[in-house]
Design an enzyme around this catalytic site. Sequence first.
Site, PDB file in Angstrom:
ATOM      1  N   HIS A  63      85.783 -74.417  41.982  1.00  0.00           N
ATOM      2  CA  HIS A  63      85.099 -75.712  42.086  1.00  0.00           C
ATOM      3  C   HIS A  63      83.655 -75.566  41.617  1.00  0.00           C
ATOM      4  CE1 HIS A  63      88.056 -77.788  45.095  1.00  0.00           C
ATOM      5  NE2 HIS A  63      88.336 -78.063  43.837  1.00  0.00           N
ATOM      6  N   ASP A  65      80.773 -76.616  42.459  1.00  0.00           N
ATOM      7  CA  ASP A  65      79.636 -76.321  43.348  1.00  0.00           C
ATOM      8  C   ASP A  65      79.533 -74.832  43.670  1.00  0.00           C
ATOM      9  OD1 ASP A  65      82.028 -76.803  44.797  1.00  0.00           O
ATOM     10  OD2 ASP A  65      80.937 -77.163  46.660  1.00  0.00           O
ATOM     11  N   HIS A  66      80.541 -74.054  43.228  1.00  0.00           N
ATOM     12  CA  HIS A  66      80.501 -72.607  43.480  1.00  0.00           C
ATOM     13  C   HIS A  66      80.343 -71.788  42.195  1.00  0.00           C
ATOM     14  CE1 HIS A  66      81.763 -72.796  47.805  1.00  0.00           C
ATOM     15  NE2 HIS A  66      82.009 -74.027  47.381  1.00  0.00           N
ATOM     16  N   HIS A 269      77.676 -74.694  54.134  1.00  0.00           N
ATOM     17  CA  HIS A 269      78.466 -75.570  53.274  1.00  0.00           C
ATOM     18  C   HIS A 269      78.535 -76.974  53.881  1.00  0.00           C
ATOM     19  CE1 HIS A 269      81.988 -76.935  50.846  1.00  0.00           C
ATOM     20  NE2 HIS A 269      81.458 -76.129  49.952  1.00  0.00           N
TER      21      HIS A 269
HETATM   22 ZN   LIG Z   1      82.466 -76.005  47.989  1.00  0.00          ZN
END
Ligand SMILES: [Zn+2]
Length: 321
Positions: A63, A65-66, A269
């Site tokens: 994903h 965001d990582h 997170h």
């Molecule tokens: Zn995430």
Amino acid sequence: MFQVWVLGCSSATPAFGRHLSAQVVEHHQHLMLIDCGEGTQFQMNRYRLRLHRLDVVFVSHMHGDHVFGLPGLLTSLSMLGRNKPLHLVGPVGIKQWLESTFSASYSTLLYPIIYTELEPVDSPQQVYETSHLVVECFPLYHRVPCFGYRFAEKPKKRKLMIHLVRQANIPKEYFHLVKQGHSFYLEDNWIDAQQFLGAPDPSFSYAYCSDTRYAPEIVPFITDTTLLYHEATFLSTLQNNATATAHSTAAEAAQMALQANVAQLLIGHFSARYPDLKAHLAEAQQIFPATELAMEGKCYAIALNITSEPEDQAITDLPID
Ligand SMILES: [Zn+2]
């Protein structure tokens, strides 16, 4: 030194000054990055974590965001003159994604990346090792293939009990032999090294669990970990959202810490809907009091305050290594 720097603790999008997921584990002289959300290289500069000291990057899942900070960070390393290899551990597909990004942006790296691409696993597998540390991946349960990582110190050497070797009148030049466990004759006396060695320092561990639904099936893989980082995207009031998106609540993160008998819990997170995180901390601490928020720019020691028995204390006033 065994510690973890939190560089980002926001999920999905940056919010309220919080950056996206990235952490740096520091052990002895090794810097190891876990996840690389957008802006990670800025955060490393800001907290004076030298990019060129990175040995390895671990990616939990694909994903954005990582991982969206990776192409920039990897090309910066090349522009900074890196020529030693970089290890990159992540889900299958990461190599193809990076190589097509480099190709489309006419980027050439002047150092090799050694890829370890992970197929989904159902039990821990060793993915990296240094002389003092072993790193395993284990399964997490998110909407896409996802991996947790556990960093465990190898057993340490027993300590030399300096006061005992002094009492036995062993000359200094033999100390290193005793410390390495070698027994020998000194003139006519048998020197049994085992009698001069105390207990080793305890070994510590760190586990990273993000992103995942509440997954008690992974408890055996993180049991007795010193410091557990577990995602806590939502509060329990939004349990339905957590379940629907395969994320965890603060209460569920705390339940995991409790069941796994870890010493300390870090939660992070956080969803961009929460400007304030006090409720996350309160919800988790109700179940697992030794919880802290994973705050950006903060460095957390991976250790316990253990007092040794006096007879096991090595007096380390001499250079013995
Ligand atoms: Zn995430």
